[in-house]
Motif scaffolding. Structure first.
Motif, PDB file in Angstrom:
ATOM      1  N   SER A  67      69.188 -77.198  -3.029  1.00  0.00           N
ATOM      2  CA  SER A  67      69.085 -78.357  -2.135  1.00  0.00           C
ATOM      3  C   SER A  67      68.246 -78.105  -0.891  1.00  0.00           C
ATOM      4  CB  SER A  67      70.488 -78.813  -1.724  1.00  0.00           C
ATOM      5  OG  SER A  67      71.177 -77.728  -1.133  1.00  0.00           O
ATOM      6  N   SER A 108      66.959 -87.677  -4.036  1.00  0.00           N
ATOM      7  CA  SER A 108      66.762 -87.431  -2.602  1.00  0.00           C
ATOM      8  C   SER A 108      65.763 -88.393  -1.986  1.00  0.00           C
ATOM      9  CB  SER A 108      66.237 -86.008  -2.437  1.00  0.00           C
ATOM     10  OG  SER A 108      65.778 -85.791  -1.124  1.00  0.00           O
ATOM     11  N   SER A 109      65.951 -88.654  -0.689  1.00  0.00           N
ATOM     12  CA  SER A 109      64.955 -89.455   0.034  1.00  0.00           C
ATOM     13  C   SER A 109      63.615 -88.712   0.100  1.00  0.00           C
ATOM     14  CB  SER A 109      65.443 -89.772   1.446  1.00  0.00           C
ATOM     15  OG  SER A 109      65.644 -88.596   2.180  1.00  0.00           O
ATOM     16  N   GLU A 110      63.663 -87.383  -0.103  1.00  0.00           N
ATOM     17  CA  GLU A 110      62.430 -86.590  -0.121  1.00  0.00           C
ATOM     18  C   GLU A 110      61.496 -87.025  -1.249  1.00  0.00           C
ATOM     19  OE1 GLU A 110      60.835 -84.118   1.415  1.00  0.00           O
ATOM     20  OE2 GLU A 110      62.181 -83.952   3.116  1.00  0.00           O
ATOM     21  N   ALA A 162      69.813 -89.894   1.726  1.00  0.00           N
ATOM     22  CA  ALA A 162      69.243 -89.363   2.973  1.00  0.00           C
ATOM     23  C   ALA A 162      69.962 -88.066   3.342  1.00  0.00           C
ATOM     24  CB  ALA A 162      69.416 -90.398   4.083  1.00  0.00           C
ATOM     25  N   ASN A 163      69.518 -87.422   4.418  1.00  0.00           N
ATOM     26  CA  ASN A 163      70.130 -86.154   4.878  1.00  0.00           C
ATOM     27  C   ASN A 163      71.615 -86.346   5.151  1.00  0.00           C
ATOM     28  OD1 ASN A 163      67.246 -86.172   5.398  1.00  0.00           O
ATOM     29  ND2 ASN A 163      67.572 -84.235   6.427  1.00  0.00           N
ATOM     30  N   VAL A 174      69.741 -78.689   9.154  1.00  0.00           N
ATOM     31  CA  VAL A 174      69.480 -78.707  10.587  1.00  0.00           C
ATOM     32  C   VAL A 174      70.732 -78.896  11.463  1.00  0.00           C
ATOM     33  CG1 VAL A 174      68.763 -81.160  10.699  1.00  0.00           C
ATOM     34  CG2 VAL A 174      67.864 -79.511  12.329  1.00  0.00           C
ATOM     35  N   ASP A 177      72.849 -75.850  11.387  1.00  0.00           N
ATOM     36  CA  ASP A 177      72.167 -74.771  12.128  1.00  0.00           C
ATOM     37  C   ASP A 177      72.357 -74.946  13.643  1.00  0.00           C
ATOM     38  OD1 ASP A 177      71.300 -73.555   9.844  1.00  0.00           O
ATOM     39  OD2 ASP A 177      69.220 -74.214   9.988  1.00  0.00           O
ATOM     40  N   PHE A 178      72.199 -76.168  14.120  1.00  0.00           N
ATOM     41  CA  PHE A 178      72.339 -76.404  15.563  1.00  0.00           C
ATOM     42  C   PHE A 178      73.807 -76.294  15.989  1.00  0.00           C
ATOM     43  CE2 PHE A 178      68.335 -79.382  15.718  1.00  0.00           C
ATOM     44  CZ  PHE A 178      67.518 -78.266  15.586  1.00  0.00           C
ATOM     45  N   GLY A 197      63.329 -75.282  14.695  1.00  0.00           N
ATOM     46  CA  GLY A 197      62.021 -75.395  14.057  1.00  0.00           C
ATOM     47  C   GLY A 197      61.306 -76.644  14.550  1.00  0.00           C
ATOM     48  N   ASN A 198      60.800 -77.427  13.616  1.00  0.00           N
ATOM     49  CA  ASN A 198      60.023 -78.625  13.948  1.00  0.00           C
ATOM     50  C   ASN A 198      60.924 -79.722  14.550  1.00  0.00           C
ATOM     51  OD1 ASN A 198      58.291 -80.786  14.008  1.00  0.00           O
ATOM     52  ND2 ASN A 198      58.192 -81.036  11.772  1.00  0.00           N
ATOM     53  N   ALA A 201      59.894 -84.014  13.652  1.00  0.00           N
ATOM     54  CA  ALA A 201      60.221 -84.786  12.442  1.00  0.00           C
ATOM     55  C   ALA A 201      61.339 -85.780  12.742  1.00  0.00           C
ATOM     56  CB  ALA A 201      60.664 -83.838  11.332  1.00  0.00           C
ATOM     57  N   ARG A 203      64.449 -88.034  10.816  1.00  0.00           N
ATOM     58  CA  ARG A 203      65.225 -88.138   9.581  1.00  0.00           C
ATOM     59  C   ARG A 203      66.361 -89.138   9.767  1.00  0.00           C
ATOM     60  NH1 ARG A 203      61.546 -85.794   8.034  1.00  0.00           N
ATOM     61  NH2 ARG A 203      61.335 -83.922   6.741  1.00  0.00           N
ATOM     62  N   ILE A 239      64.453 -85.089  15.445  1.00  0.00           N
ATOM     63  CA  ILE A 239      65.293 -83.885  15.470  1.00  0.00           C
ATOM     64  C   ILE A 239      65.509 -83.442  16.927  1.00  0.00           C
ATOM     65  CG2 ILE A 239      65.544 -81.512  14.598  1.00  0.00           C
ATOM     66  CD1 ILE A 239      65.585 -83.679  12.384  1.00  0.00           C
ATOM     67  N   LYS A 262      60.698 -70.983  11.651  1.00  0.00           N
ATOM     68  CA  LYS A 262      61.524 -72.059  11.079  1.00  0.00           C
ATOM     69  C   LYS A 262      60.696 -73.276  10.656  1.00  0.00           C
ATOM     70  CE  LYS A 262      65.874 -70.736  13.225  1.00  0.00           C
ATOM     71  NZ  LYS A 262      67.048 -71.122  13.997  1.00  0.00           N
ATOM     72  N   LEU A 271      61.278 -89.899   7.594  1.00  0.00           N
ATOM     73  CA  LEU A 271      61.929 -90.331   6.345  1.00  0.00           C
ATOM     74  C   LEU A 271      63.122 -91.200   6.697  1.00  0.00           C
ATOM     75  CD1 LEU A 271      62.189 -87.317   3.874  1.00  0.00           C
ATOM     76  CD2 LEU A 271      61.094 -89.516   3.460  1.00  0.00           C
TER      77      LEU A 271
HETATM   78  N1  GDD Z   1      67.226 -76.500   8.414  1.00  0.00           N
HETATM   79  C1  GDD Z   1      66.633 -76.607   9.624  1.00  0.00           C
HETATM   80  N2  GDD Z   1      66.939 -75.701  10.619  1.00  0.00           N
HETATM   81  N3  GDD Z   1      65.775 -77.613   9.837  1.00  0.00           N
HETATM   82  C2  GDD Z   1      65.204 -77.726  11.066  1.00  0.00           C
HETATM   83  C3  GDD Z   1      65.472 -76.828  12.111  1.00  0.00           C
HETATM   84  C4  GDD Z   1      66.377 -75.746  11.879  1.00  0.00           C
HETATM   85  O1  GDD Z   1      66.682 -74.916  12.748  1.00  0.00           O
HETATM   86  N4  GDD Z   1      64.758 -77.213  13.202  1.00  0.00           N
HETATM   87  C5  GDD Z   1      64.085 -78.307  12.855  1.00  0.00           C
HETATM   88  N5  GDD Z   1      64.330 -78.635  11.553  1.00  0.00           N
HETATM   89  C6  GDD Z   1      63.780 -79.808  10.844  1.00  0.00           C
HETATM   90  C7  GDD Z   1      63.169 -79.547   9.477  1.00  0.00           C
HETATM   91  O2  GDD Z   1      61.844 -79.030   9.588  1.00  0.00           O
HETATM   92  C8  GDD Z   1      63.212 -80.946   8.886  1.00  0.00           C
HETATM   93  O3  GDD Z   1      62.136 -81.718   9.352  1.00  0.00           O
HETATM   94  C9  GDD Z   1      64.505 -81.542   9.470  1.00  0.00           C
HETATM   95  O4  GDD Z   1      64.848 -80.699  10.588  1.00  0.00           O
HETATM   96  C10 GDD Z   1      65.668 -81.608   8.504  1.00  0.00           C
HETATM   97  O5  GDD Z   1      65.779 -80.359   7.857  1.00  0.00           O
HETATM   98  P1  GDD Z   1      66.998 -79.993   6.876  1.00  0.00           P
HETATM   99  O6  GDD Z   1      68.292 -80.208   7.518  1.00  0.00           O
HETATM  100  O7  GDD Z   1      66.724 -78.611   6.359  1.00  0.00           O
HETATM  101  O8  GDD Z   1      66.902 -81.071   5.737  1.00  0.00           O
HETATM  102  P2  GDD Z   1      65.722 -81.638   4.859  1.00  0.00           P
HETATM  103  O9  GDD Z   1      65.292 -82.937   5.460  1.00  0.00           O
HETATM  104  O10 GDD Z   1      64.657 -80.647   4.658  1.00  0.00           O
HETATM  105  O11 GDD Z   1      66.443 -81.872   3.455  1.00  0.00           O
HETATM  106  C11 GDD Z   1      67.787 -82.356   3.379  1.00  0.00           C
HETATM  107  O12 GDD Z   1      67.794 -83.742   3.203  1.00  0.00           O
HETATM  108  C12 GDD Z   1      67.278 -84.192   1.936  1.00  0.00           C
HETATM  109  C13 GDD Z   1      67.338 -85.718   1.938  1.00  0.00           C
HETATM  110  O13 GDD Z   1      66.396 -86.225   2.838  1.00  0.00           O
HETATM  111  C14 GDD Z   1      68.504 -81.615   2.243  1.00  0.00           C
HETATM  112  O14 GDD Z   1      69.891 -81.874   2.340  1.00  0.00           O
HETATM  113  C15 GDD Z   1      68.007 -82.068   0.881  1.00  0.00           C
HETATM  114  O15 GDD Z   1      68.813 -81.485  -0.138  1.00  0.00           O
HETATM  115  C16 GDD Z   1      68.107 -83.587   0.804  1.00  0.00           C
HETATM  116  O16 GDD Z   1      67.658 -84.056  -0.434  1.00  0.00           O
END
Ligand code: GDD
Length: 305
Positions: A67, A108-110, A162-163, A174, A177-178, A197-198, A201, A203, A239, A262, A271
């Protein structure tokens, strides 16, 4: 109803199993290494085949799979093998052994792949152009499922979610992590910064309770008029704003430090999902406000420190 959850020990699987049991359903929990459950490995097609042949569930929910979007860049072929080939194996077993049941697949919304505008979230008819190995693996599996559904008139359902976040989610996503960093920092009472990280973005975030409610509505619906359903809040948040809100809620005055490690090879800028279809058809809606959901998640991480 007799419901088989494939991937029952994960974040969503655990919460879904509990919620379905409370509602009086018979839950058949299957995963790779879950005590007291049925053995299922997405990488080994025979495991699904055996379960479907012997258990004959009314509904199967396929949650198993890799995932992490970020991690998928490190192993594109592996993620395809697991998320796409593995899922197709489950679809085939379904057609062979339980063709009159319902199979729900977690997409996924991805899958949409590019940025949507903040004002106009993606709807199910928008074109998908997946932009990372994870997104392509989910979209490819869903496309095969759609083809098989058309050919066999099967009760296949594809959710584009969605996330998610909430208590029980592991680090690597994310909000977890926070929240984990904030909880550790509060416990240590030090001046260390929060690394991220970024932050640009945007979400669409859904609290786990609302995710589970969507699955329950899809599972319990007598008939479904569509193959794909978006499940999202439709309100993208940056974010950076999210992190600032979490720091404010927790009262943690901390510096934020950007960690280039990151960042991902590519990161979809915005998204967000238009969930009108599931709202109209199944009366699903977001019920937990973002602030409440973040408070509950921060409490969870504090209690684990
Ligand atoms: N993980 C993470 N950690 N992401 C970070 C961080 C950090 O410290 N800082 C910034 N980000 C940004 C990522 O670059 C991304 O743009 C956003 O936060 C969300 O990251 P994730 O929580 O890792 O989720 P995702 O959007 O890549 O994917 C999740 O959502 C999808 C649905 O939209 C996952 O749960 C997928 O499995 C799911 O399909």
């Amino acid at each position: 109803m007799r419901i088989l959850i494939l991937g029952a020990s994960g974040f969503v699987g655990t919460a879904l199993g509990n919620a379905l049991s409370v509602r009086g359903h018979e839950v058949l929990a299957a995963d790779v290494d879950m005590a007291g459950s049925f053995h299922f490995d997405l990488a080994v097609p025979e495991t699904a085949d055996k379960l479907l042949q012997t258990l004959k569930p009314d509904t199967i929910v396929l949650l198993a799979g890799a995932s992490s979007v970020g991690a998928s860049w490190k192993n594109p072929s592996g993620i395809f093998e697991l998320n796409t080939t593995g899922a197709i194996g489950v679809f085939e077993s379904f057609l062979k052994h339980t063709p009159d049941s319902r199979l729900i697949f977690a997409g996924s919304s991805e899958e949409y792949g590019r940025a949507c505008s903040i004002e106009k979230p993606f709807n199910e008819d928008d074109i998908c152009t997946p932009s990372n190995p994870y997104a392509l693996s989910k979209h490819s599996a869903a496309q095969v499922m759609k083809m098989l559904a058309g050919k066999n008139s099967s009760d296949f359902v594809h959710l584009r979610l969605a996330n998610h976040f909430g208590p029980g989610q592991r680090k690597g996503f994310v909000i977890a992590d926070f929240a984990s960093q904030i909880a550790e920092k509060i416990k240590r009472q030090d001046n260390s910064p929060i690394t991220a990280g970024n932050l640009e973005a945007m979400r669409d975030f859904l609290f786990i309770d609302d995710v589970i409610d969507a699955y329950i509505k899809v599972i319990e619906a007598k008939r479904l008029s569509n193959f794909t359903y978006n499940v999202g809040a439709g309100k993208p948040i940056a974010i950076k704003t999210l992190l600032e809100l979490m720091l404010e809620i927790s009262g943690c005055g901390s510096k934020i430090v950007i960690d280039p490690q990151k960042f991902r090879q590519a990161d979809t800028p915005v998204l967000s999902l238009d969930s009108t279809r599931i709202k109209n058809e199944l009366k699903w809606q977001v019920t937990v406000p973002l602030k409440t959901a973040l408070e509950r998640t921060l409490d969870y991480w504090s209690s684990r420190c």
